[in-house]
Design a protein around this motif. Structure first.
Motif, mmCIF file in Angstrom:
data_model
loop_
_atom_site.group_PDB
_atom_site.id
_atom_site.type_symbol
_atom_site.label_atom_id
_atom_site.label_comp_id
_atom_site.label_asym_id
_atom_site.label_seq_id
_atom_site.Cartn_x
_atom_site.Cartn_y
_atom_site.Cartn_z
ATOM 1 N N ASN A 175 -9.033 0.636 4.475
ATOM 2 C CA ASN A 175 -10.066 -0.069 3.710
ATOM 3 C C ASN A 175 -9.918 -1.583 3.838
ATOM 4 O O ASN A 175 -10.905 -2.301 3.960
ATOM 5 C CB ASN A 175 -10.040 0.345 2.244
ATOM 6 C CG ASN A 175 -10.590 1.734 2.028
ATOM 7 O OD1 ASN A 175 -11.317 2.274 2.859
ATOM 8 N ND2 ASN A 175 -10.218 2.345 0.914
ATOM 9 N N GLU A 176 -8.691 -2.066 3.797
ATOM 10 C CA GLU A 176 -8.420 -3.500 3.947
ATOM 11 C C GLU A 176 -8.891 -3.991 5.322
ATOM 12 O O GLU A 176 -9.558 -5.009 5.443
ATOM 13 C CB GLU A 176 -6.918 -3.770 3.767
ATOM 14 C CG GLU A 176 -6.467 -5.149 4.154
ATOM 15 C CD GLU A 176 -6.682 -6.179 3.069
ATOM 16 O OE1 GLU A 176 -6.568 -7.367 3.389
ATOM 17 O OE2 GLU A 176 -6.960 -5.812 1.928
ATOM 18 N N SER A 200 -5.195 5.228 3.897
ATOM 19 C CA SER A 200 -6.595 4.938 3.559
ATOM 20 C C SER A 200 -6.747 3.574 2.895
ATOM 21 O O SER A 200 -7.767 2.900 3.081
ATOM 22 C CB SER A 200 -7.168 6.037 2.671
ATOM 23 O OG SER A 200 -6.454 6.123 1.451
ATOM 24 N N GLU A 201 -5.754 3.136 2.139
ATOM 25 C CA GLU A 201 -5.815 1.828 1.493
ATOM 26 C C GLU A 201 -5.772 0.703 2.530
ATOM 27 O O GLU A 201 -6.523 -0.264 2.446
ATOM 28 C CB GLU A 201 -4.657 1.665 0.505
ATOM 29 C CG GLU A 201 -4.706 2.622 -0.672
ATOM 30 C CD GLU A 201 -3.424 2.620 -1.492
ATOM 31 O OE1 GLU A 201 -3.512 2.961 -2.684
ATOM 32 O OE2 GLU A 201 -2.338 2.275 -0.965
ATOM 33 N N TYR A 232 0.827 -1.208 0.000
ATOM 34 C CA TYR A 232 0.000 0.000 0.000
ATOM 35 C C TYR A 232 0.861 1.257 0.000
ATOM 36 O O TYR A 232 1.982 1.243 0.507
ATOM 37 C CB TYR A 232 -0.912 0.041 1.239
ATOM 38 C CG TYR A 232 -1.830 -1.141 1.339
ATOM 39 C CD1 TYR A 232 -2.894 -1.289 0.473
ATOM 40 C CD2 TYR A 232 -1.637 -2.119 2.311
ATOM 41 C CE1 TYR A 232 -3.751 -2.385 0.553
ATOM 42 C CE2 TYR A 232 -2.482 -3.214 2.411
ATOM 43 C CZ TYR A 232 -3.532 -3.333 1.531
ATOM 44 O OH TYR A 232 -4.365 -4.412 1.623
#
Length: 172
Positions: A84-85, A80-81, A76
């Motif tokens: 989200n995960e 934010s990524e 990542y």
């Protein structure tokens, strides 16, 4: 009746006495959509059961990221990524709390802040479970290790769209 009173007392204690609680009430309830009502009416496959070891292990597995020699996260580039995960198995608030404490963004990349992992559940050890209702449980474990000493960790798990998510954590 005594059991119900004891459970309610424990819940009240956890919410009132614990200053370091992470809680997200935005996912506490939801309205059933047309598809969910239809699925219930058709008596579709059995609802997923909570596995406390699996959900807590999966959260920590996703939180720990592979890095290069400079602590740059390989999978990542942004917090934010990773949030989200993690939000697939936890509330967004819980995911953000842990990601913000362990990672930083620099120059368009995501880096681990070199530190120890936070206190967490120990796999293979007994959990105490308190059923709040069919879709909500509290999971607790008393832990004693060299790094943090003795502590108790409690997590709330809620079934949202037939998937269990960690919705709060408390360590004391």
């Amino acid at each position: 009746m005594k059991k119900l009173v004891a459970i309610l007392a424990i819940i009240a204690f956890l919410f009132v006495m614990s200053p370091n609680i992470i809680h997200d009430s935005s996912n506490v309830s939801h309205t059933l959509g047309i598809q969910e009502k239809t699925a219930i009416a058709e008596d579709t496959p059995q609802r997923a059961e909570l596995n406390p070891e699996a959900i807590t292990a999966e959260f920590m597995n996703r939180l720990k990221q592979e890095t290069d020699e400079n602590y740059k996260v390989l999978k990542y580039n942004r917090k934010s990524e990773l949030v989200n995960e993690l939000s697939e198995i936890s509330s967004k608030k819980v995911a953000e709390y842990y990601v913000n404490g362990l990672y930083q963004e620099k120059g368009g990349s995501l880096y681990v802040i070199p530190t120890e992992l936070p206190p967490w559940f120990e796999q293979g050890k007994e959990f105490e479970m308190s059923k709040i209702n069919e879709d909500s449980y509290h999971m607790s474990q008393k832990v004693n290790n060299d790094l943090y000493g003795s502590y108790e960790i409690t997590a709330g798990a809620e079934r949202i769209n037939n998937q269990w998510k960690i919705t709060f954590l408390n360590v004391h």
